[in-house]
Design a protein around this motif. Sequence first.
Motif, PDB file in Angstrom:
ATOM      1  N   GLU A 102       0.876  -1.203  -0.082  1.00  0.00           N
ATOM      2  CA  GLU A 102       0.070   0.294   0.031  1.00  0.00           C
ATOM      3  C   GLU A 102       1.015   1.179   0.042  1.00  0.00           C
ATOM      4  O   GLU A 102       2.110   0.961   0.181  1.00  0.00           O
ATOM      5  CB  GLU A 102      -0.865  -0.133   1.378  1.00  0.00           C
ATOM      6  N   PRO A 103       0.332   2.369  -0.141  1.00  0.00           N
ATOM      7  CA  PRO A 103       1.365   3.498  -0.381  1.00  0.00           C
ATOM      8  C   PRO A 103       1.896   4.041   1.274  1.00  0.00           C
ATOM      9  O   PRO A 103       3.009   4.482   1.006  1.00  0.00           O
ATOM     10  CB  PRO A 103       0.236   4.773  -0.764  1.00  0.00           C
ATOM     11  N   PHE A 104       1.291   3.362   2.048  1.00  0.00           N
ATOM     12  CA  PHE A 104       2.027   3.681   3.389  1.00  0.00           C
ATOM     13  C   PHE A 104       2.454   2.637   4.191  1.00  0.00           C
ATOM     14  O   PHE A 104       3.319   2.645   5.106  1.00  0.00           O
ATOM     15  CB  PHE A 104       0.629   3.918   4.444  1.00  0.00           C
ATOM     16  N   GLY A 105       3.058   1.600   3.372  1.00  0.00           N
ATOM     17  CA  GLY A 105       3.576   0.306   3.812  1.00  0.00           C
ATOM     18  C   GLY A 105       3.120  -0.967   3.099  1.00  0.00           C
ATOM     19  O   GLY A 105       2.379  -0.995   2.206  1.00  0.00           O
ATOM     20  N   VAL A 106       3.519  -2.307   4.056  1.00  0.00           N
ATOM     21  CA  VAL A 106       3.223  -3.109   3.431  1.00  0.00           C
ATOM     22  C   VAL A 106       2.138  -3.786   4.752  1.00  0.00           C
ATOM     23  O   VAL A 106       2.739  -3.824   5.768  1.00  0.00           O
ATOM     24  CB  VAL A 106       4.413  -4.290   3.188  1.00  0.00           C
ATOM     25  N   GLU A 107       1.121  -4.575   4.109  1.00  0.00           N
ATOM     26  CA  GLU A 107       0.187  -4.913   5.534  1.00  0.00           C
ATOM     27  C   GLU A 107      -0.384  -6.201   5.107  1.00  0.00           C
ATOM     28  O   GLU A 107      -0.183  -6.588   3.982  1.00  0.00           O
ATOM     29  CB  GLU A 107      -0.834  -4.046   5.525  1.00  0.00           C
ATOM     30  N   ALA A 108      -0.690  -7.040   5.892  1.00  0.00           N
ATOM     31  CA  ALA A 108      -1.566  -8.095   5.895  1.00  0.00           C
ATOM     32  C   ALA A 108      -2.679  -8.257   7.209  1.00  0.00           C
ATOM     33  O   ALA A 108      -2.099  -7.833   8.117  1.00  0.00           O
ATOM     34  CB  ALA A 108      -0.662  -9.392   6.099  1.00  0.00           C
ATOM     35  N   TRP A 109      -3.614  -8.854   6.758  1.00  0.00           N
ATOM     36  CA  TRP A 109      -4.873  -9.166   7.844  1.00  0.00           C
ATOM     37  C   TRP A 109      -4.872 -10.470   8.205  1.00  0.00           C
ATOM     38  O   TRP A 109      -4.746 -11.428   7.262  1.00  0.00           O
ATOM     39  CB  TRP A 109      -6.131  -8.767   7.049  1.00  0.00           C
ATOM     40  N   LEU A 110      -4.821 -10.558   9.438  1.00  0.00           N
ATOM     41  CA  LEU A 110      -4.823 -11.900  10.120  1.00  0.00           C
ATOM     42  C   LEU A 110      -5.873 -12.007  11.297  1.00  0.00           C
ATOM     43  O   LEU A 110      -6.673 -11.006  11.361  1.00  0.00           O
ATOM     44  CB  LEU A 110      -3.445 -12.298  10.969  1.00  0.00           C
ATOM     45  N   GLN A 111      -6.198 -13.200  11.644  1.00  0.00           N
ATOM     46  CA  GLN A 111      -7.017 -13.449  12.858  1.00  0.00           C
ATOM     47  C   GLN A 111      -6.129 -13.966  13.884  1.00  0.00           C
ATOM     48  O   GLN A 111      -5.051 -14.830  13.756  1.00  0.00           O
ATOM     49  CB  GLN A 111      -8.230 -14.563  12.603  1.00  0.00           C
ATOM     50  N   ASP A 112      -6.458 -13.458  15.313  1.00  0.00           N
ATOM     51  CA  ASP A 112      -5.710 -14.124  16.219  1.00  0.00           C
ATOM     52  C   ASP A 112      -6.167 -15.345  16.842  1.00  0.00           C
ATOM     53  O   ASP A 112      -7.157 -15.775  15.988  1.00  0.00           O
ATOM     54  CB  ASP A 112      -5.600 -13.099  17.412  1.00  0.00           C
TER      55      ASP A 112
END
Length: 124
Positions: A102-112
């Motif tokens: 993304e323009p603001f960084g690298v991300e990933a969505w997870l579940q705990d």
Amino acid sequence: MRGSIVLAADDPANLARFYGALLNAPPQQGWGATHWRVPWPAGGFLELYAPSRSRPQPRQPGRMALCLQQSVDAGDPAALLQAWIQQATTEGGSLLEPARHEPFGVEAWLQDPEGNRLLLLVQA
């Protein structure tokens, strides 16, 4: 005045170990057998507790999520994120969406481990 983040949990000790590992902060026993705390990087604590049986807290996907952030001055932000994802899944989390730039960084969505949404974000 102080602030904290409160998260209901079926197994507060296990969830405290999960977040303690990702935050590199030792979980602490809280005010009772069903209460744990993890120091939050911005100050305060992530408070994990088992809700009262007389006032249960059902699991809800909702739109609110915890966001854990790291920044990297040198090196590959995507590689750091992949290592963090690996740590999270080893500790019992699960990947919801693959990592993306993304323009603001690298991300990933997870579940705990209890199904709460969690965003891991690495900023360059």
